[in-house]
Design a protein around this motif. Sequence first.
Motif, PDB file in Angstrom:
ATOM      1  N   GLY A  88       0.674  -1.072  -0.074  1.00  0.00           N
ATOM      2  CA  GLY A  88       0.117   0.079  -0.061  1.00  0.00           C
ATOM      3  C   GLY A  88       0.755   1.374   0.033  1.00  0.00           C
ATOM      4  O   GLY A  88       0.450   2.201   0.373  1.00  0.00           O
ATOM      5  N   VAL A  89       2.268   1.369  -0.172  1.00  0.00           N
ATOM      6  CA  VAL A  89       2.980   2.498  -0.457  1.00  0.00           C
ATOM      7  C   VAL A  89       3.314   2.415  -1.749  1.00  0.00           C
ATOM      8  O   VAL A  89       3.852   1.634  -2.565  1.00  0.00           O
ATOM      9  N   PRO A  90       3.925   3.817  -2.161  1.00  0.00           N
ATOM     10  CA  PRO A  90       4.625   4.012  -3.335  1.00  0.00           C
ATOM     11  C   PRO A  90       6.145   3.588  -3.260  1.00  0.00           C
ATOM     12  O   PRO A  90       6.612   3.543  -2.168  1.00  0.00           O
ATOM     13  N   VAL A  91       6.555   3.453  -4.499  1.00  0.00           N
ATOM     14  CA  VAL A  91       8.222   3.297  -4.603  1.00  0.00           C
ATOM     15  C   VAL A  91       8.792   4.207  -5.397  1.00  0.00           C
ATOM     16  O   VAL A  91       8.422   4.999  -6.373  1.00  0.00           O
ATOM     17  N   SER A  92       9.962   4.480  -4.887  1.00  0.00           N
ATOM     18  CA  SER A  92      10.976   5.601  -5.488  1.00  0.00           C
ATOM     19  C   SER A  92      12.447   4.886  -5.763  1.00  0.00           C
ATOM     20  O   SER A  92      12.801   4.192  -4.938  1.00  0.00           O
ATOM     21  N   MET A  93      12.948   4.981  -6.880  1.00  0.00           N
ATOM     22  CA  MET A  93      14.233   4.409  -7.217  1.00  0.00           C
ATOM     23  C   MET A  93      15.237   5.584  -7.865  1.00  0.00           C
ATOM     24  O   MET A  93      14.897   6.211  -8.250  1.00  0.00           O
ATOM     25  N   LEU A  94      16.452   5.783  -6.918  1.00  0.00           N
ATOM     26  CA  LEU A  94      17.473   6.690  -7.563  1.00  0.00           C
ATOM     27  C   LEU A  94      18.576   6.151  -7.895  1.00  0.00           C
ATOM     28  O   LEU A  94      18.754   5.058  -7.657  1.00  0.00           O
ATOM     29  N   PRO A  95      19.318   6.823  -8.553  1.00  0.00           N
ATOM     30  CA  PRO A  95      20.674   6.481  -9.480  1.00  0.00           C
ATOM     31  C   PRO A  95      21.796   6.413  -8.393  1.00  0.00           C
ATOM     32  O   PRO A  95      21.867   6.773  -7.255  1.00  0.00           O
ATOM     33  N   GLY A  96      22.624   5.292  -8.856  1.00  0.00           N
ATOM     34  CA  GLY A  96      24.125   5.269  -8.038  1.00  0.00           C
ATOM     35  C   GLY A  96      24.898   6.407  -8.494  1.00  0.00           C
ATOM     36  O   GLY A  96      24.601   7.046  -9.338  1.00  0.00           O
ATOM     37  N   PRO A  97      26.035   6.286  -8.096  1.00  0.00           N
ATOM     38  CA  PRO A  97      27.028   7.331  -8.261  1.00  0.00           C
ATOM     39  C   PRO A  97      27.651   7.307  -9.564  1.00  0.00           C
ATOM     40  O   PRO A  97      27.744   6.117 -10.106  1.00  0.00           O
ATOM     41  N   ILE A  98      27.583   8.351 -10.356  1.00  0.00           N
ATOM     42  CA  ILE A  98      28.441   8.239 -11.849  1.00  0.00           C
ATOM     43  C   ILE A  98      29.713   8.390 -11.428  1.00  0.00           C
ATOM     44  O   ILE A  98      30.501   8.586 -10.564  1.00  0.00           O
ATOM     45  N   ARG A  99      30.761   7.928 -12.806  1.00  0.00           N
ATOM     46  CA  ARG A  99      31.751   7.954 -12.789  1.00  0.00           C
ATOM     47  C   ARG A  99      32.733   9.242 -12.497  1.00  0.00           C
ATOM     48  O   ARG A  99      32.151  10.309 -12.972  1.00  0.00           O
ATOM     49  N   GLY A 100      33.553   9.106 -11.454  1.00  0.00           N
ATOM     50  CA  GLY A 100      34.020  10.551 -11.120  1.00  0.00           C
ATOM     51  C   GLY A 100      33.440  11.134  -9.915  1.00  0.00           C
ATOM     52  O   GLY A 100      33.991  12.460  -9.494  1.00  0.00           O
ATOM     53  N   ALA A 101      32.207  10.911  -9.589  1.00  0.00           N
ATOM     54  CA  ALA A 101      31.708  11.472  -8.385  1.00  0.00           C
ATOM     55  C   ALA A 101      32.354  11.216  -7.060  1.00  0.00           C
ATOM     56  O   ALA A 101      32.902  10.112  -6.935  1.00  0.00           O
TER      57      ALA A 101
END
Length: 542
Positions: A88-101
């Motif tokens: 019963g809850v929403p989902v959110s996906m975030l990206p991982g670190p990009i090269r050089g971060a």
Amino acid sequence: MTQQTAVVKTGAAPFLDAMLGTDTSLSVLNPETGEWDSKTWRDVHARSVEIATALLDDRDRAAGAAVGLIGDPTLDLIAAIPAAWLAGVPVSMLPGPIRGADRRRWAQTTVDRFASIGVGTVLGGGDQLDLLGETTTSLRLASAAEYGVGVDTSAFVAAVTGPGDPAVLQGTAGSTGDPKTAVLSMAAVWTNTAELIDRLDMRRDRDAAFSWLPLYHDMGLTFLLAGLAAGGRMYVVPNTAFAAAPFKWLDWLTETGATITGAPNFAYDILGKYGRLLQSADLSRLRVAISGGEPIDPDAFDRFLAETARFGFDPAAAAPAYGMAESTCAITMPEAGEGAVYDEVRVTGPEGESRLKRYATLGRPLGGMEIRIVASSVEVPDISGREVGQVQVRGTSMMTGYLGHEPLADDAWFDTGDLGYLVDGRLVICGRAKEIVIVAGRNLFPVELERAAATVSGVRRGGVVAMARGDDSPRPGLVLVAEFRGDDLDAARSAVISAVASECGVVPSEVILVAPDSVPRTTSGKLRRLETRQMVERGELS
């Protein structure tokens, strides 16, 4: 209570019913072993119920309601998406670190972003989850592979939700400003998915879908959900595996016998540019290849079609499309088998000079969606026989609104920020209202200036940003920032000036050459023009 009975009580029922109604499988590439990890959709559903049971048990101990996902896709991570809906809850996906971060700075930013949108539990794996664990104690972090495994699901009851409840908290690209979070209802997500399946005529007894698109991007998530809802075979490769070896895309398509795939234009551009180096592939089974997420360069796309013809790729499979996170994903899409169609027009500048241009037509609106063209707030180049204006959309796939902002009314038109026109009901995009480059009274589309600069040897295609300095600047005029690999900077600058002057009829006042990967990009690979402009103004790019 059985799983089937539990499904009826949730707004995610159409997706979950599809998982239970097929014997086909989901396969995810394990980059470490090179092998496919596979489960039937029924087994993925059973894993979702385990995760949902654990989420409901943990809800009181979590700081927020939404579920966050992090890391490369796995069977467990994918199962967590419908699991959140069962809980019963929403989902959110975030990206991982990009090269050089800076990885620790990434971790803090990610923790802050999850917390700001109401995420309480984060599921993932690998060093990304470890980095978050070193940064926060407020979020509940757990391994997606272990979470809920073996839990007793015999008494599981799905949370009661409706079609208007939030399903996805989707980050927007933010290529011209600060990113926001679009709240997508279960009804919007299902409608967009179902209409996409209908437009592409996806059938479980015929089709196999393949994707390397990241799941944190609207195109990647919707492509996955379309494969799930269609009930056919589905193959998913982590975006990191594609980035490490782009030409493997053709090998994976050959190996899986995929009939449907999708990617941004730059991926097709790579294959067209270097396709002559490829030795073998079998693309004869592909009947749909979606191109979306960024402007399509007709010349580059034609090179892709020419190079892949010898591998059996049918040009009719090409499907240039248009969409955005605020509309769940797809807004327009050609019919399956329509192929790439271009509109050749004459563009006239303010001084009367004209030239022929080709723009890709992007199909008709999906069912439930409407498009209109309204007068632009900025002056646009004159295109003979076409009414160019700002593109507005509305319909059943639209977001509820941005998180923390006023909701979007059901019948409200949403301004996409893009410039375009309609041809026989099909959309053509020719620029962005917020990204028009104005130099000495001339209005120019930055993408055209950037493509011209990218024809110079050593300049990276997709690594050029065009902008204009105002009359109050010490050096007014057109400025180009270009990623360049080479030794002779002076010769490269002269070549860029010549190319832009020849193709676009304007002489850049400054060409700033920078090292590869210096131009800031969004997590989906789009150029962040506003941030680049700010860096130039601060003297950080020179």
